[in-house]
Design a protein around this motif. Sequence first.
Motif, mmCIF file in Angstrom:
data_model
loop_
_atom_site.group_PDB
_atom_site.id
_atom_site.type_symbol
_atom_site.label_atom_id
_atom_site.label_comp_id
_atom_site.label_asym_id
_atom_site.label_seq_id
_atom_site.Cartn_x
_atom_site.Cartn_y
_atom_site.Cartn_z
ATOM 1 N N ILE A 10 -2.398 5.049 1.271
ATOM 2 C CA ILE A 10 -2.213 5.745 2.552
ATOM 3 C C ILE A 10 -2.211 4.756 3.706
ATOM 4 C CG2 ILE A 10 -3.255 7.445 4.108
ATOM 5 C CD1 ILE A 10 -4.140 9.013 1.687
ATOM 6 N N GLY A 11 -2.925 3.621 3.557
ATOM 7 C CA GLY A 11 -2.868 2.583 4.584
ATOM 8 C C GLY A 11 -1.475 1.996 4.721
ATOM 9 N N LEU A 12 -0.821 1.759 3.589
ATOM 10 C CA LEU A 12 0.556 1.252 3.628
ATOM 11 C C LEU A 12 1.483 2.271 4.287
ATOM 12 C CD1 LEU A 12 2.659 -0.866 2.867
ATOM 13 C CD2 LEU A 12 2.867 0.244 0.628
ATOM 14 N N LEU A 13 1.242 3.545 4.013
ATOM 15 C CA LEU A 13 2.043 4.600 4.651
ATOM 16 C C LEU A 13 1.886 4.542 6.167
ATOM 17 C CD1 LEU A 13 3.754 7.246 4.263
ATOM 18 C CD2 LEU A 13 1.582 8.464 4.354
ATOM 19 N N GLY A 14 0.650 4.354 6.621
ATOM 20 C CA GLY A 14 0.416 4.264 8.062
ATOM 21 C C GLY A 14 1.102 3.058 8.681
ATOM 22 N N ILE A 15 1.038 1.925 7.989
ATOM 23 C CA ILE A 15 1.687 0.712 8.510
ATOM 24 C C ILE A 15 3.195 0.912 8.615
ATOM 25 C CG2 ILE A 15 2.204 -1.698 7.975
ATOM 26 C CD1 ILE A 15 -0.573 -1.880 6.709
ATOM 27 N N VAL A 16 3.797 1.516 7.588
ATOM 28 C CA VAL A 16 5.242 1.771 7.609
ATOM 29 C C VAL A 16 5.608 2.680 8.772
ATOM 30 C CG1 VAL A 16 7.137 2.892 6.368
ATOM 31 C CG2 VAL A 16 5.585 1.376 5.142
ATOM 32 N N GLN A 17 4.827 3.731 8.973
ATOM 33 C CA GLN A 17 5.133 4.666 10.061
ATOM 34 C C GLN A 17 5.006 3.994 11.421
ATOM 35 O OE1 GLN A 17 2.586 8.188 10.427
ATOM 36 N NE2 GLN A 17 4.419 9.437 10.669
ATOM 37 N N ILE A 18 3.979 3.181 11.614
ATOM 38 C CA ILE A 18 3.800 2.494 12.893
ATOM 39 C C ILE A 18 4.914 1.481 13.130
ATOM 40 C CG2 ILE A 18 2.303 0.870 14.115
ATOM 41 C CD1 ILE A 18 -0.069 2.346 12.896
ATOM 42 N N VAL A 19 5.325 0.775 12.077
ATOM 43 C CA VAL A 19 6.446 -0.167 12.206
ATOM 44 C C VAL A 19 7.721 0.570 12.612
ATOM 45 C CG1 VAL A 19 7.977 -1.699 10.913
ATOM 46 C CG2 VAL A 19 5.509 -1.898 10.633
ATOM 47 N N ILE A 20 7.939 1.752 12.044
ATOM 48 C CA ILE A 20 9.111 2.560 12.414
ATOM 49 C C ILE A 20 9.043 2.937 13.887
ATOM 50 C CG2 ILE A 20 10.250 4.790 12.083
ATOM 51 C CD1 ILE A 20 9.477 4.615 9.128
ATOM 52 N N TYR A 21 7.866 3.374 14.348
ATOM 53 C CA TYR A 21 7.707 3.719 15.757
ATOM 54 C C TYR A 21 7.912 2.501 16.651
ATOM 55 C CZ TYR A 21 5.579 8.130 14.186
ATOM 56 O OH TYR A 21 5.342 9.348 13.602
ATOM 57 N N PHE A 38 -1.878 4.097 -6.487
ATOM 58 C CA PHE A 38 -1.424 3.549 -5.209
ATOM 59 C C PHE A 38 -0.028 4.083 -4.863
ATOM 60 C CE2 PHE A 38 1.112 0.322 -3.034
ATOM 61 C CZ PHE A 38 0.353 0.073 -1.910
ATOM 62 N N LYS A 39 0.862 4.042 -5.822
ATOM 63 C CA LYS A 39 2.229 4.518 -5.602
ATOM 64 C C LYS A 39 2.248 6.015 -5.348
ATOM 65 C CE LYS A 39 6.813 4.523 -7.811
ATOM 66 N NZ LYS A 39 7.574 4.128 -9.020
ATOM 67 N N GLN A 40 1.450 6.758 -6.101
ATOM 68 C CA GLN A 40 1.402 8.213 -5.928
ATOM 69 C C GLN A 40 0.863 8.584 -4.550
ATOM 70 O OE1 GLN A 40 -1.553 10.244 -5.877
ATOM 71 N NE2 GLN A 40 -0.426 12.194 -5.809
ATOM 72 N N ALA A 41 -0.204 7.874 -4.103
ATOM 73 C CA ALA A 41 -0.786 8.160 -2.788
ATOM 74 C C ALA A 41 0.217 7.901 -1.669
ATOM 75 C CB ALA A 41 -2.040 7.311 -2.582
ATOM 76 N N PHE A 42 1.036 6.843 -1.848
ATOM 77 C CA PHE A 42 2.026 6.512 -0.817
ATOM 78 C C PHE A 42 3.203 7.483 -0.829
ATOM 79 C CE2 PHE A 42 5.955 4.370 0.417
ATOM 80 C CZ PHE A 42 5.636 3.911 1.678
ATOM 81 N N LEU A 43 3.811 7.672 -2.003
ATOM 82 C CA LEU A 43 5.034 8.473 -2.087
ATOM 83 C C LEU A 43 4.781 9.961 -1.885
ATOM 84 C CD1 LEU A 43 6.883 6.736 -5.064
ATOM 85 C CD2 LEU A 43 7.307 6.474 -2.616
ATOM 86 N N SER A 44 3.647 10.452 -2.367
ATOM 87 C CA SER A 44 3.382 11.888 -2.237
ATOM 88 C C SER A 44 3.293 12.302 -0.778
ATOM 89 C CB SER A 44 2.085 12.256 -2.965
ATOM 90 O OG SER A 44 0.978 11.588 -2.387
ATOM 91 N N LYS A 45 2.777 11.410 0.081
ATOM 92 C CA LYS A 45 2.690 11.713 1.513
ATOM 93 C C LYS A 45 4.001 11.392 2.234
ATOM 94 C CE LYS A 45 -1.579 13.018 1.342
ATOM 95 N NZ LYS A 45 -1.924 14.444 1.539
#
Length: 416
Positions: free
Chosen positions: A236-247, A8-15
């Motif tokens: 990757i879902g958490l990554l998407g949520i973080v990016q949308i929150v930033i936007y 989970f951590k690798q999928a998030f941080l690597s992207k």
Amino acid sequence: MREFGIIFKQAFLSKAKTKSFVITTAIMIAAIFLFANISKIIDTVQTLTGSGDSEQVLYVKDDSGELVDRLSAQLSDVKVELTNEPKETILDKVKSEEIDSLLTVSVNQQGIINAEYTTMSLMDFAIPMQIQEALQSIQTEMKADELSLTGEQVQTLFTPIEFEQTNVSPSAKSEDELNQARVLVYVLMFVIYLSVIMYSSMIAMDVANEKSSRVMEILISSVSPVKHMFAKVLGIGLLGIVQIVIYGLAGFIALKTSATEVPGGFSDFFSFSDLNIGTLIYAAVFFLLGYFLYATLAALLGSLVSRAEDVQQMIMPMTLLIVAAFIIAATGLGNPEIGYLQYASYFPFFAPLVMFLRVGMLDLPMWEPLLSIAIMLVTIFVLGWFGARVYKGGVLMYGPSRSLKDIKKAIQLGKE
């Protein structure tokens, strides 16, 4: 659980650490601030270049001899110049761009104004509209004088009627609420649509890359394929949520600090003064459900290919489903009560966009969105169970992937 957390951590941080993610996020934030301040930027550019100070000159050939003075009084932003040169000579000057435009006006025997506007500019729309409105006003004044009408009598001719529309439908909203909801729903629909496509494709591509580099064989030897799949999906879902929150934060700050102060302008259009918090809650719910639905499907399809080049072909049916959902939802922006939207909102692959459209623009009974959410949850559970079985064998399959028929082969391989 430790292996799940590592993947989970690798999928998030690597992207999140990739240059493409950082650059894309920075560009989008810059675009949001640029869009929010576009009016101020245009005014600044016009001030610096001097283009905003240049006065439009309109050359008028008045065959009637009585319209130029009235027209000049009506057009405050345009300088009117009377010309007595032959029309052909003036037209040649327009073609050579010596002058901006030519307006030929006359009054026929019935007292109707005839006008012909000539210009070389392909984008000259504002000035002709002003001229037409001014001449229409002059026409009204001339007819009023002809009929011996006073100013008050003329005004009564154009007094608007009092018209009030009442909608007794239990799902109806006021016109202001509907217009504001339409803008918000369209923006959030677009966010859900792009996010689901982008992050689902990212999952499928990530799985295919790990298979092509043989990293998958090492991972599967230490962690179960089911844990690996859901760790990918959640990371990757958490990554998407973080990016949308930033936007979202960037958009909120951009609108609050926007230099546009013109009433009825951009800032008023996106002010959302009567914003329904429930709409945002539904947006978050349908985004998450739509993401997990399509992400699970993407992970399943990504496990069937062993080359990154084959990913787009394999996930094409999934992409077409998302596109179809967006098109169906977009047709309901003008009329969200269309019959087929109600049926489409309960189809799990269309529901994230179509039901969100309906619940955002209509006052639906609570059971309708809850039923749609329940259907999506059941579909995600079934798809997750089935996807795990396919993923378990699919990640061990190599060679060219021909079609969705490989799903059967993957299930059989997973049983061994």
